[in-house]
Write an enzyme that holds these catalytic residues in place. Structure first.
Site, PDB file in Angstrom:
ATOM      1  N   ARG A   1      36.300  18.823  -8.852  1.00  0.00           N
ATOM      2  CA  ARG A   1      36.017  19.269  -7.487  1.00  0.00           C
ATOM      3  C   ARG A   1      35.882  20.792  -7.425  1.00  0.00           C
ATOM      4  O   ARG A   1      36.782  21.521  -7.799  1.00  0.00           O
ATOM      5  CB  ARG A   1      37.130  18.809  -6.540  1.00  0.00           C
ATOM      6  CG  ARG A   1      36.868  19.209  -5.114  1.00  0.00           C
ATOM      7  CD  ARG A   1      37.922  18.656  -4.168  1.00  0.00           C
ATOM      8  NE  ARG A   1      37.765  19.261  -2.864  1.00  0.00           N
ATOM      9  CZ  ARG A   1      36.817  18.950  -2.000  1.00  0.00           C
ATOM     10  NH1 ARG A   1      35.965  17.991  -2.297  1.00  0.00           N
ATOM     11  NH2 ARG A   1      36.721  19.572  -0.844  1.00  0.00           N
TER      12      ARG A   1
ATOM     13  N   ASP B   1      24.021  23.393  -5.541  1.00  0.00           N
ATOM     14  CA  ASP B   1      24.816  22.587  -4.635  1.00  0.00           C
ATOM     15  C   ASP B   1      23.813  21.743  -3.837  1.00  0.00           C
ATOM     16  O   ASP B   1      22.634  22.097  -3.755  1.00  0.00           O
ATOM     17  CB  ASP B   1      25.616  23.520  -3.715  1.00  0.00           C
ATOM     18  CG  ASP B   1      26.348  22.772  -2.622  1.00  0.00           C
ATOM     19  OD1 ASP B   1      27.110  21.842  -2.939  1.00  0.00           O
ATOM     20  OD2 ASP B   1      26.152  23.118  -1.438  1.00  0.00           O
ATOM     21  N   ARG B   2      24.257  20.649  -3.248  1.00  0.00           N
ATOM     22  CA  ARG B   2      23.338  19.804  -2.491  1.00  0.00           C
ATOM     23  C   ARG B   2      23.330  20.159  -1.005  1.00  0.00           C
ATOM     24  O   ARG B   2      22.352  20.687  -0.484  1.00  0.00           O
ATOM     25  CB  ARG B   2      23.698  18.311  -2.670  1.00  0.00           C
ATOM     26  CG  ARG B   2      22.627  17.371  -2.104  1.00  0.00           C
ATOM     27  CD  ARG B   2      23.056  15.923  -2.119  1.00  0.00           C
ATOM     28  NE  ARG B   2      23.908  15.628  -0.974  1.00  0.00           N
ATOM     29  CZ  ARG B   2      24.425  14.439  -0.704  1.00  0.00           C
ATOM     30  NH1 ARG B   2      24.201  13.415  -1.504  1.00  0.00           N
ATOM     31  NH2 ARG B   2      25.183  14.250   0.364  1.00  0.00           N
ATOM     32  N   ASP B   3      24.420  19.854  -0.300  1.00  0.00           N
ATOM     33  CA  ASP B   3      24.461  19.971   1.162  1.00  0.00           C
ATOM     34  C   ASP B   3      24.591  21.426   1.601  1.00  0.00           C
ATOM     35  O   ASP B   3      25.503  22.136   1.199  1.00  0.00           O
ATOM     36  CB  ASP B   3      25.625  19.153   1.718  1.00  0.00           C
ATOM     37  CG  ASP B   3      25.532  17.691   1.315  1.00  0.00           C
ATOM     38  OD1 ASP B   3      24.431  17.126   1.423  1.00  0.00           O
ATOM     39  OD2 ASP B   3      26.548  17.131   0.876  1.00  0.00           O
TER      40      ASP B   3
ATOM     41  N   ASN C   1      30.287  18.382  -4.288  1.00  0.00           N
ATOM     42  CA  ASN C   1      31.501  17.713  -3.824  1.00  0.00           C
ATOM     43  C   ASN C   1      31.104  16.657  -2.799  1.00  0.00           C
ATOM     44  O   ASN C   1      30.377  16.959  -1.851  1.00  0.00           O
ATOM     45  CB  ASN C   1      32.454  18.696  -3.144  1.00  0.00           C
ATOM     46  CG  ASN C   1      33.134  19.638  -4.114  1.00  0.00           C
ATOM     47  OD1 ASN C   1      33.127  19.419  -5.311  1.00  0.00           O
ATOM     48  ND2 ASN C   1      33.726  20.692  -3.586  1.00  0.00           N
ATOM     49  N   GLN C   2      31.571  15.430  -2.979  1.00  0.00           N
ATOM     50  CA  GLN C   2      31.292  14.336  -2.043  1.00  0.00           C
ATOM     51  C   GLN C   2      32.598  13.613  -1.725  1.00  0.00           C
ATOM     52  O   GLN C   2      32.782  12.445  -2.059  1.00  0.00           O
ATOM     53  CB  GLN C   2      30.241  13.397  -2.627  1.00  0.00           C
ATOM     54  CG  GLN C   2      28.873  14.022  -2.785  1.00  0.00           C
ATOM     55  CD  GLN C   2      28.257  14.433  -1.456  1.00  0.00           C
ATOM     56  OE1 GLN C   2      28.408  13.760  -0.438  1.00  0.00           O
ATOM     57  NE2 GLN C   2      27.571  15.563  -1.447  1.00  0.00           N
ATOM     58  N   SER C   3      33.502  14.322  -1.067  1.00  0.00           N
ATOM     59  CA  SER C   3      34.826  13.766  -0.792  1.00  0.00           C
ATOM     60  C   SER C   3      34.802  12.626   0.210  1.00  0.00           C
ATOM     61  O   SER C   3      35.804  11.941   0.387  1.00  0.00           O
ATOM     62  CB  SER C   3      35.779  14.858  -0.298  1.00  0.00           C
ATOM     63  OG  SER C   3      35.454  15.250   1.015  1.00  0.00           O
TER      64      SER C   3
ATOM     65  N   TYR D   1      29.063  13.901   5.510  1.00  0.00           N
ATOM     66  CA  TYR D   1      29.308  12.591   4.908  1.00  0.00           C
ATOM     67  C   TYR D   1      28.092  11.670   5.030  1.00  0.00           C
ATOM     68  O   TYR D   1      28.198  10.504   5.379  1.00  0.00           O
ATOM     69  CB  TYR D   1      30.564  11.954   5.508  1.00  0.00           C
ATOM     70  CG  TYR D   1      31.738  12.892   5.484  1.00  0.00           C
ATOM     71  CD1 TYR D   1      32.261  13.343   4.286  1.00  0.00           C
ATOM     72  CD2 TYR D   1      32.304  13.362   6.662  1.00  0.00           C
ATOM     73  CE1 TYR D   1      33.332  14.242   4.254  1.00  0.00           C
ATOM     74  CE2 TYR D   1      33.377  14.251   6.637  1.00  0.00           C
ATOM     75  CZ  TYR D   1      33.882  14.688   5.433  1.00  0.00           C
ATOM     76  OH  TYR D   1      34.933  15.570   5.401  1.00  0.00           O
TER      77      TYR D   1
ATOM     78  N   CYS E   1      31.430  15.014  -7.329  1.00  0.00           N
ATOM     79  CA  CYS E   1      32.863  14.737  -7.359  1.00  0.00           C
ATOM     80  C   CYS E   1      33.178  13.829  -6.176  1.00  0.00           C
ATOM     81  O   CYS E   1      32.949  14.212  -5.034  1.00  0.00           O
ATOM     82  CB  CYS E   1      33.668  16.031  -7.249  1.00  0.00           C
ATOM     83  SG  CYS E   1      35.439  15.721  -7.008  1.00  0.00           S
TER      84      CYS E   1
END
Length: 195
Positions: A98, A10-12, A53-55, A21, A87
């Site tokens: 997602r 995962d990134r963040d 996930n990058q919503s 964000y 995503c």
């Protein structure tokens, strides 16, 4: 347990400090142990990647281009990973990529040319572990201050105290992902859930 051929992070909140964000590459800061975990995986011939996930894109808070620039900065700091997938959808769209759905893991495995069962997915929240399970991969939780207490308890049997330990555990084929790394500590500001 099957042999691990790839480690997907995962990134963040896992590799980089969680800046909600984030569209600014200058705000990218690696978390303790991130570079070492990626280097350890590479040193053992494992493919590496990020599934995130990058919503914020779907919510209209940032662009795909901004996410790619942030990813490029993180990639440079980490010494280069093999694949970066994200995503862009908002949580209410029901997309299959997602997390906790398996789409990102399946796509990363396909791009890397490895079966999903040969992937280790490392993240800081339940959605990361659940996405791994849904894809038939192995998931490891590396909790931080933002990880919900119930998630820490629920996934304690498949958790590691830090990123290098998560990778070492997979390399050793142990059910317990590893022992604490005495040099590392991860103090991450609270406030993040599955974006």
């Amino acid at each position: 347990m099957s042999t691990v051929s790839a480690v997907l992070f995962d990134r963040d909140g896992t590799l980089v400090a969680d800046v909600p964000y984030n569209g600014d590459p200058d705000r990218v800061r690696l978390l303790p142990g991130a570079a070492r975990a990626v280097a350890l995986a590479r040193a053992h011939g494992l493919a590496t990647g990020v599934v995130s996930n990058q919503s914020g894109i779907g919510r209209g808070l940032l662009t795909a281009g901004q996410v790619r620039r942030v990813n490029a900065r993180a990639d440079a700091l980490l010494g280069g990973l093999d694949v970066w997938l994200f995503c862009p959808h908002a949580p209410d769209t029901g997309c299959g990529c997602r997390k906790p759905r398996p789409g990102l893991i399946l796509a990363a495995a396909a791009r890397l040319g490895v079966p999903p069962a040969a992937c280790l997915v490392v993240g800081d929240i339940a959605a990361d572990v659940l996405a791994a399970r849904a894809a038939g991969a192995r998931g490891v939780l590396v909790p931080n201050a933002a990880t919900a207490r119930d998630e820490v308890e629920r996934f304690a049997p498949v958790s590691a105290p830090d990123l290098p330990s998560a990778v070492r555990g997979a390399l050793e084929g142990a059910e317990d992902p590893g022992r604490p790394d005495p040099v590392e500590c991860a103090d991450v500001p609270a406030g993040r859930r599955s974006r």
